[in-house]
Design a protein around this motif. Sequence first.
Motif, PDB file in Angstrom:
ATOM      1  N   LEU A 151      -2.217 -31.391  14.123  1.00  0.00           N
ATOM      2  CA  LEU A 151      -3.580 -30.989  13.753  1.00  0.00           C
ATOM      3  C   LEU A 151      -3.621 -30.310  12.385  1.00  0.00           C
ATOM      4  O   LEU A 151      -4.609 -30.426  11.666  1.00  0.00           O
ATOM      5  CB  LEU A 151      -4.181 -30.088  14.826  1.00  0.00           C
ATOM      6  CG  LEU A 151      -4.408 -30.756  16.188  1.00  0.00           C
ATOM      7  CD1 LEU A 151      -5.100 -29.801  17.147  1.00  0.00           C
ATOM      8  CD2 LEU A 151      -5.205 -32.054  16.057  1.00  0.00           C
ATOM      9  N   ASP A 190       3.220 -30.076  12.743  1.00  0.00           N
ATOM     10  CA  ASP A 190       2.030 -29.866  13.569  1.00  0.00           C
ATOM     11  C   ASP A 190       0.989 -30.932  13.230  1.00  0.00           C
ATOM     12  O   ASP A 190       0.527 -31.028  12.091  1.00  0.00           O
ATOM     13  CB  ASP A 190       1.443 -28.475  13.321  1.00  0.00           C
ATOM     14  CG  ASP A 190       0.371 -28.133  14.328  1.00  0.00           C
ATOM     15  OD1 ASP A 190      -0.744 -28.682  14.203  1.00  0.00           O
ATOM     16  OD2 ASP A 190       0.640 -27.340  15.246  1.00  0.00           O
ATOM     17  N   VAL A 230      -1.265 -29.248  21.186  1.00  0.00           N
ATOM     18  CA  VAL A 230      -2.019 -28.392  20.275  1.00  0.00           C
ATOM     19  C   VAL A 230      -1.232 -27.115  19.998  1.00  0.00           C
ATOM     20  O   VAL A 230      -0.879 -26.371  20.908  1.00  0.00           O
ATOM     21  CB  VAL A 230      -3.408 -28.045  20.844  1.00  0.00           C
ATOM     22  CG1 VAL A 230      -4.108 -27.012  19.957  1.00  0.00           C
ATOM     23  CG2 VAL A 230      -4.265 -29.304  20.955  1.00  0.00           C
ATOM     24  N   GLU A 259      -4.293 -31.200  24.752  1.00  0.00           N
ATOM     25  CA  GLU A 259      -3.868 -29.801  24.720  1.00  0.00           C
ATOM     26  C   GLU A 259      -2.351 -29.646  24.724  1.00  0.00           C
ATOM     27  O   GLU A 259      -1.809 -28.685  24.155  1.00  0.00           O
ATOM     28  CB  GLU A 259      -4.475 -29.052  25.901  1.00  0.00           C
ATOM     29  CG  GLU A 259      -4.180 -27.554  25.945  1.00  0.00           C
ATOM     30  CD  GLU A 259      -4.804 -26.794  24.778  1.00  0.00           C
ATOM     31  OE1 GLU A 259      -4.234 -25.759  24.384  1.00  0.00           O
ATOM     32  OE2 GLU A 259      -5.843 -27.245  24.257  1.00  0.00           O
ATOM     33  N   THR A 274      -4.481 -24.357  15.445  1.00  0.00           N
ATOM     34  CA  THR A 274      -5.853 -24.694  15.842  1.00  0.00           C
ATOM     35  C   THR A 274      -6.716 -24.904  14.604  1.00  0.00           C
ATOM     36  O   THR A 274      -6.825 -24.008  13.755  1.00  0.00           O
ATOM     37  CB  THR A 274      -6.464 -23.568  16.700  1.00  0.00           C
ATOM     38  OG1 THR A 274      -5.615 -23.337  17.825  1.00  0.00           O
ATOM     39  CG2 THR A 274      -7.848 -23.957  17.180  1.00  0.00           C
ATOM     40  N   ASP A 296      -8.975 -31.232  19.629  1.00  0.00           N
ATOM     41  CA  ASP A 296      -7.686 -31.912  19.477  1.00  0.00           C
ATOM     42  C   ASP A 296      -7.852 -33.264  18.794  1.00  0.00           C
ATOM     43  O   ASP A 296      -6.981 -34.114  18.880  1.00  0.00           O
ATOM     44  CB  ASP A 296      -7.023 -32.103  20.839  1.00  0.00           C
ATOM     45  CG  ASP A 296      -7.734 -33.134  21.710  1.00  0.00           C
ATOM     46  OD1 ASP A 296      -8.982 -33.227  21.640  1.00  0.00           O
ATOM     47  OD2 ASP A 296      -7.051 -33.853  22.453  1.00  0.00           O
ATOM     48  N   GLU A 297      -8.951 -33.443  18.098  1.00  0.00           N
ATOM     49  CA  GLU A 297      -9.243 -34.728  17.465  1.00  0.00           C
ATOM     50  C   GLU A 297      -8.317 -34.977  16.286  1.00  0.00           C
ATOM     51  O   GLU A 297      -8.086 -34.098  15.452  1.00  0.00           O
ATOM     52  CB  GLU A 297     -10.693 -34.764  16.989  1.00  0.00           C
ATOM     53  CG  GLU A 297     -11.100 -36.072  16.334  1.00  0.00           C
ATOM     54  CD  GLU A 297     -12.516 -36.034  15.807  1.00  0.00           C
ATOM     55  OE1 GLU A 297     -12.905 -36.989  15.116  1.00  0.00           O
ATOM     56  OE2 GLU A 297     -13.229 -35.040  16.063  1.00  0.00           O
ATOM     57  N   ASN A 331      -6.804 -38.716  19.354  1.00  0.00           N
ATOM     58  CA  ASN A 331      -6.637 -37.300  19.700  1.00  0.00           C
ATOM     59  C   ASN A 331      -5.236 -37.089  20.269  1.00  0.00           C
ATOM     60  O   ASN A 331      -4.489 -38.053  20.483  1.00  0.00           O
ATOM     61  CB  ASN A 331      -7.708 -36.821  20.686  1.00  0.00           C
ATOM     62  CG  ASN A 331      -7.640 -37.551  22.016  1.00  0.00           C
ATOM     63  OD1 ASN A 331      -7.506 -38.776  22.069  1.00  0.00           O
ATOM     64  ND2 ASN A 331      -7.743 -36.807  23.105  1.00  0.00           N
TER      65      ASN A 331
END
Length: 222
Positions: A105, A103, A146, A143, A149, A155-156, A140
Amino acid sequence: MEFLLTSGGISNKSIHDALVGMLGKPISDSNALCIPTAMYGHPWVGPGVKAWEFISGNSEDHMVGLGWKSVGVLELTALPSIGEDRWVPLVQKTDVLLVAGGDALYLCHWMRQSGLADLLPSLHTVYVGLSAGSMVMAPNILEFFVGWTPPTGGDEALGLVDFAIFPHLDHEMLPENTMSAAERWAAGMQGPAYAIDDQTAIKVTDGAVEVVTEGHWKLYSP
């Protein structure tokens, strides 16, 4: 830093040769640290056996198991609980960072929390990303990608390169990762965006971007 941002790892001779060229010496003379952190944030790959496969060099990405002089593990979630003197010198003398997918993020969050994100620009090291390990370098991810979270939302990502990456293009296990989906995704980007398959990587050296491929890819410009 120099970046070798892959979708599927060191998946062919062209990408392998690019890595050796960036190292400036044989893999057997190079020291590596692998970073599995992104895997824990993604339900398909961690925690569990997939993380072990990556760390032990038994995964299909051909990153840890290439025959390095030495391989260590840098677990980002642990770094905030130990002193920087315990890990920063280790990273600074390492030839290559091998960063797993998972992932993007989640990885971005722990790169920042650990302090690695601040350290990266000063390193004379080759950074090899796999999927999310590559995507995290972009400004970024939008979405479409993503999953986990971050506490701040959004989403940076880190923005250490000025383009975004749509990995696993036309992958048989990811039927939603089509070229048309990539085109819609890229339309939301403010800057350049690459859609790349698992036989493709993006090499960044001294700011110069080069596509290394035995597969297919597409550049979307704003």
